[in-house]
Write a protein that holds these residues in place. Sequence first.
Motif, PDB file in Angstrom:
ATOM      1  N   CYS A 128       0.837  -1.210   0.000  1.00 28.16           N
ATOM      2  CA  CYS A 128       0.000   0.000   0.000  1.00 28.16           C
ATOM      3  C   CYS A 128       0.869   1.257   0.000  1.00 28.16           C
ATOM      4  O   CYS A 128       0.577   2.222  -0.719  1.00 28.16           O
ATOM      5  N   ASP A 129       1.905   1.257   0.806  1.00 28.98           N
ATOM      6  CA  ASP A 129       2.817   2.406   0.839  1.00 28.98           C
ATOM      7  C   ASP A 129       3.484   2.603  -0.519  1.00 28.98           C
ATOM      8  O   ASP A 129       3.671   3.734  -0.977  1.00 28.98           O
ATOM      9  N   ALA A 130       3.835   1.491  -1.174  1.00 29.21           N
ATOM     10  CA  ALA A 130       4.577   1.577  -2.437  1.00 29.21           C
ATOM     11  C   ALA A 130       3.726   2.131  -3.572  1.00 29.21           C
ATOM     12  O   ALA A 130       4.227   2.871  -4.422  1.00 29.21           O
ATOM     13  N   ILE A 131       2.422   1.782  -3.604  1.00 27.78           N
ATOM     14  CA  ILE A 131       1.594   2.226  -4.731  1.00 27.78           C
ATOM     15  C   ILE A 131       0.656   3.368  -4.364  1.00 27.78           C
ATOM     16  O   ILE A 131      -0.172   3.778  -5.177  1.00 27.78           O
ATOM     17  N   GLY A 132       0.796   3.890  -3.143  1.00 28.56           N
ATOM     18  CA  GLY A 132       0.041   5.073  -2.761  1.00 28.56           C
ATOM     19  C   GLY A 132      -1.386   4.816  -2.333  1.00 28.56           C
ATOM     20  O   GLY A 132      -2.275   5.641  -2.595  1.00 28.56           O
ATOM     21  N   LEU A 133      -1.642   3.681  -1.662  1.00 26.80           N
ATOM     22  CA  LEU A 133      -2.974   3.385  -1.126  1.00 26.80           C
ATOM     23  C   LEU A 133      -2.967   3.556   0.387  1.00 26.80           C
ATOM     24  O   LEU A 133      -1.952   3.271   1.031  1.00 26.80           O
ATOM     25  N   ILE A 175      -4.449  -7.425  -6.867  1.00 23.35           N
ATOM     26  CA  ILE A 175      -5.733  -6.947  -6.332  1.00 23.35           C
ATOM     27  C   ILE A 175      -5.619  -5.493  -5.887  1.00 23.35           C
ATOM     28  O   ILE A 175      -6.509  -4.675  -6.142  1.00 23.35           O
ATOM     29  N   LEU A 176      -4.499  -5.159  -5.241  1.00 25.48           N
ATOM     30  CA  LEU A 176      -4.309  -3.783  -4.769  1.00 25.48           C
ATOM     31  C   LEU A 176      -4.192  -2.809  -5.935  1.00 25.48           C
ATOM     32  O   LEU A 176      -4.621  -1.654  -5.832  1.00 25.48           O
ATOM     33  N   ARG A 177      -3.649  -3.275  -7.057  1.00 24.31           N
ATOM     34  CA  ARG A 177      -3.549  -2.385  -8.215  1.00 24.31           C
ATOM     35  C   ARG A 177      -4.944  -2.108  -8.785  1.00 24.31           C
ATOM     36  O   ARG A 177      -5.191  -1.040  -9.338  1.00 24.31           O
ATOM     37  N   LEU A 178      -5.860  -3.085  -8.663  1.00 25.31           N
ATOM     38  CA  LEU A 178      -7.249  -2.827  -9.061  1.00 25.31           C
ATOM     39  C   LEU A 178      -7.853  -1.761  -8.162  1.00 25.31           C
ATOM     40  O   LEU A 178      -8.608  -0.896  -8.615  1.00 25.31           O
ATOM     41  N   CYS A 179      -7.523  -1.814  -6.866  1.00 23.13           N
ATOM     42  CA  CYS A 179      -7.993  -0.767  -5.937  1.00 23.13           C
ATOM     43  C   CYS A 179      -7.434   0.588  -6.343  1.00 23.13           C
ATOM     44  O   CYS A 179      -8.128   1.616  -6.253  1.00 23.13           O
ATOM     45  N   LYS A 180      -6.210   0.600  -6.787  1.00 24.60           N
ATOM     46  CA  LYS A 180      -5.585   1.857  -7.197  1.00 24.60           C
ATOM     47  C   LYS A 180      -6.305   2.461  -8.401  1.00 24.60           C
ATOM     48  O   LYS A 180      -6.347   3.682  -8.568  1.00 24.60           O
ATOM     49  N   LEU A 181      -6.904   1.592  -9.220  1.00 18.94           N
ATOM     50  CA  LEU A 181      -7.646   2.075 -10.393  1.00 18.94           C
ATOM     51  C   LEU A 181      -9.013   2.642 -10.028  1.00 18.94           C
ATOM     52  O   LEU A 181      -9.747   3.127 -10.883  1.00 18.94           O
ATOM     53  N   ASN A 236       3.323   8.070 -12.767  1.00 16.98           N
ATOM     54  CA  ASN A 236       2.021   8.442 -12.202  1.00 16.98           C
ATOM     55  C   ASN A 236       1.130   7.225 -11.982  1.00 16.98           C
ATOM     56  O   ASN A 236       0.268   7.217 -11.091  1.00 16.98           O
ATOM     57  N   LEU A 237       1.313   6.195 -12.802  1.00 11.03           N
ATOM     58  CA  LEU A 237       0.529   4.962 -12.658  1.00 11.03           C
ATOM     59  C   LEU A 237       1.276   3.902 -11.850  1.00 11.03           C
ATOM     60  O   LEU A 237       0.833   2.760 -11.777  1.00 11.03           O
ATOM     61  N   PHE A 238       2.423   4.288 -11.294  1.00  5.17           N
ATOM     62  CA  PHE A 238       3.239   3.382 -10.485  1.00  5.17           C
ATOM     63  C   PHE A 238       3.685   2.143 -11.274  1.00  5.17           C
ATOM     64  O   PHE A 238       3.887   1.067 -10.706  1.00  5.17           O
ATOM     65  N   LEU A 239       3.823   2.289 -12.585  1.00  8.94           N
ATOM     66  CA  LEU A 239       4.285   1.169 -13.399  1.00  8.94           C
ATOM     67  C   LEU A 239       5.805   1.084 -13.411  1.00  8.94           C
ATOM     68  O   LEU A 239       6.370   0.011 -13.629  1.00  8.94           O
ATOM     69  N   VAL A 240       6.480   2.211 -13.229  1.00  7.63           N
ATOM     70  CA  VAL A 240       7.936   2.208 -13.046  1.00  7.63           C
ATOM     71  C   VAL A 240       8.254   3.128 -11.875  1.00  7.63           C
ATOM     72  O   VAL A 240       7.460   3.995 -11.507  1.00  7.63           O
ATOM     73  N   SER A 241       9.410   2.899 -11.291  1.00  2.76           N
ATOM     74  CA  SER A 241       9.851   3.768 -10.202  1.00  2.76           C
ATOM     75  C   SER A 241      11.320   4.084 -10.388  1.00  2.76           C
ATOM     76  O   SER A 241      12.052   3.344 -11.048  1.00  2.76           O
ATOM     77  N   SER A 242      11.737   5.193  -9.796  1.00  2.73           N
ATOM     78  CA  SER A 242      13.122   5.627  -9.896  1.00  2.73           C
ATOM     79  C   SER A 242      13.923   5.062  -8.752  1.00  2.73           C
ATOM     80  O   SER A 242      13.464   5.031  -7.608  1.00  2.73           O
TER      81      SER A 242
END
Length: 846
Positions: free
Chosen positions: A408-413, A438-444, A517-523
């Motif tokens: 959740c912390d990593a994808i901003g939930l 499942i959490l990425r579906l929540c992010k959507l 912005n979509l958390f598909l890649v990170s720096s």
Amino acid sequence: MDVSKIKKEIYEGILSGNVSKSIIDNLVRPDGSFLSKECELWDYKKTFEDTKDATLKTLKSIISFHNTYGGYLIFGVDEVEKDTSFVLSGVEKNLIDQQKLRGQFDRYFNQRLDLTYEEIVISSDKGDLIIGLLHIPKRSKKNHSIASIVDGVNSKGKVILEKDTVYIRKIDECKRVVSQADFEFLVSDRHFDAEHGVPKKIRKNIIEHNLPDKNFICPDFIGRFEILQELWSWLSDDFKYTNVLAADGGKGKTSIAYEFSQLIIQSGTDLFEQVIWLTAKKQQFKAVYNQYVGVPETHYKDLETLLKEVCLRTGYLQDEVSEFTLQQLQRAARDGLALIPSFVVVDDIDSNSPEEQKRIMEIARSISSTSSRVLMTTRANNIYSSDSSILVPGLRGKEYIELVNTLCDAIGLPNFNEKNIGKLNVASEGSPLFTESILRLCKLGLSLEGAIEDWSGKSGDTVREAALRKEVSELSPEAIKILLTICYVGDLSRSELHQYTDFENSEVNIALEQLGNLFLVSSMGFIEEEPRFESTSSISKLVLSIANEIVPNSEAYIKRIREIGEGLEANTRVHIPEVGAAVRQCNSLLAAERFSDSRNTVRALIKKPRFKENSDLYFILAKTDYEDPLVSDEVARKSFVEAFIKGQRKPAFFEMWYQTEVNSGSSRSILEVCESALRSIGKFDSQWAERCAVANYNQASNTKNYENKVRYLVSCYGQLSKLLKISKRGKWEEHKQLSVKVVDALWDESMNNSKYEIAGSAIINAVNGGDIRSVNFNRMIEVSHFFVDEKLVSETAFRELRDNLEWAPQILRSGAGNREPLAIKLEQTYRNMKGSMRNKKLKVTA
């Protein structure tokens, strides 16, 4: 009584196998009572009861002593007052049946231990009494730690000896091995320092490896201690040299194999000289591959290519291997692994056909041995034997809660409550991969219930692909290509993405922003001017699985980036057969402790003009000095410096150099090694960053010059700030404590030297970084008196402190505890600064 002297004499008795009265005499006081201390070397017992329950407790004590320093169990001493009074009580004659005790040890640990029991008559005011002295030998460094092969359960159903659990003696208790430090201790020489009660420093064994980047496999490894413990116990099994981690997709078997490999490397065990990581996962191919930096790549596609990789990594040359038949490859791999003890991970064997999987498993058993072991990973199927495998379950309980909170912390939930986490656990079967989906579906935008409903009744892959397609539909064509490139190649910088895609820098930047912005890649921002971008393994796998749907003619595009990668790889590799042969020969000589012959082999080659600058040869010279016990640390240090000057940059090289400097170098030289290692790695590495932070702090403590001291402290604080963002649990606490020390030191030094602007900036940065101790807000108030003086502090610094004082009271009032009086003081300080003559001048100027 001199306790240090007593411990020294007892330890010498353990090593020599002394079971005479002199051991008891060391512990008896003039008044006839016993030294009121139990420790790592001895333990008092009132008696020994020949029952299962008592035997299990005794076996636990025996194995704890044996795995540590060896020791004595002394029977016939009664503890009349806990930890303070021990008196002679005596035992009956023939208290312990040695043969029976050894048999019980064999039953639970599958091996015999040379236990010696003697009964000694002691004269006392109660008459002659018998003391039972059981000697437990110290485990040889050459032997792996011992763990029980079955659970030892007492009459009440309580587990006294846990299967596969390693126990050691810590002061006066038998403790489970639970930390990295414990594992490192287990594989060390375990020399007991009687004066300080800690092992003496020795040169740690450095294990070479080709592990991929941790961020690609498992950035945040959670739990699984029982499985890691079972794998550690397996290393001492004399009859099983291969093992299999089996599970459905997404359960984390590759992550466990990786973490265990890391554990072996960091422990410095003498069991292995190298860890070989071999994977069949094509999406882990890394174009800019350098085998010593440890970046993802595909190593094999069938049995033949697998054996070739093993041969190449155990000293055979490319030209030799290319001519071998399959039978010759098998023989060469077996001989190479016998010559160079290796821990081999064969990941993802289920990428092959069932028949090929069987062949790989059969050959793995034939090439492994007492010196080299093979760990394989595969999806749960009927190919492997359940007797030689570990079934990986999903995460449960606290481990699963930690996983969900981390994701959740990593994808901003926002974090979920325990009830919803329980629902998520059931739906995902505890799979880290499925949970993330499942959490990425929540992010959507779906609720948790909605996401789980979408998941129910469908395969995990189907749901994850559906979620990913929704995200990809929002991307530009350039962003999709860059995503596919990163997923196929691995982490890449902006300049590398430009090389692969031919997109302009502006196009690359826009695409990366969309993906971020979509958390598909990170720096992985360590080198600020050239950060690297990566995607998670689950996203990479999904993107590659639908590549033909999201990128027109994707096969041709992937072929193109593969060719670019192979070209870059060719530029980084230079094969010199003579050097390879010399390195192979030297490693064999070092294994036989023929250090002079190893040096002569290298020096003979260095004399030739074309090899006189070869950094690998100078590394072997340094490695020889590192492993030779007769060579001083000072000589070894010079060898490592020379190899570095020649251009050596391999991780194993830096690790050996670091260990040498830690043993005898200065804080400055340790810092130089850490900084050099970080620069060479080229991206953020938590282990080296932590070492660098500690080295900077130590150097600051040893420096008197104010400017240099502040420079080291600021550098330390910068490293710690990055570490705090990625650290978990215990490590986070360690880094936070050091961070607090750094802030306090910066404040004290700057105020003592009238450097008020630096003092104020340090406190502002600390508060902004989360260090909201009351002392820091009081410091803001204290330093504000100097900030109104134009001669002492710059205009920019004045504005910064003034603005921070404005919102500081809000921090106090929103936090825990009652700090209202301090908040009122801060508000008054802000009004004072705002009403100061300096602030009025700033307004006029503006």
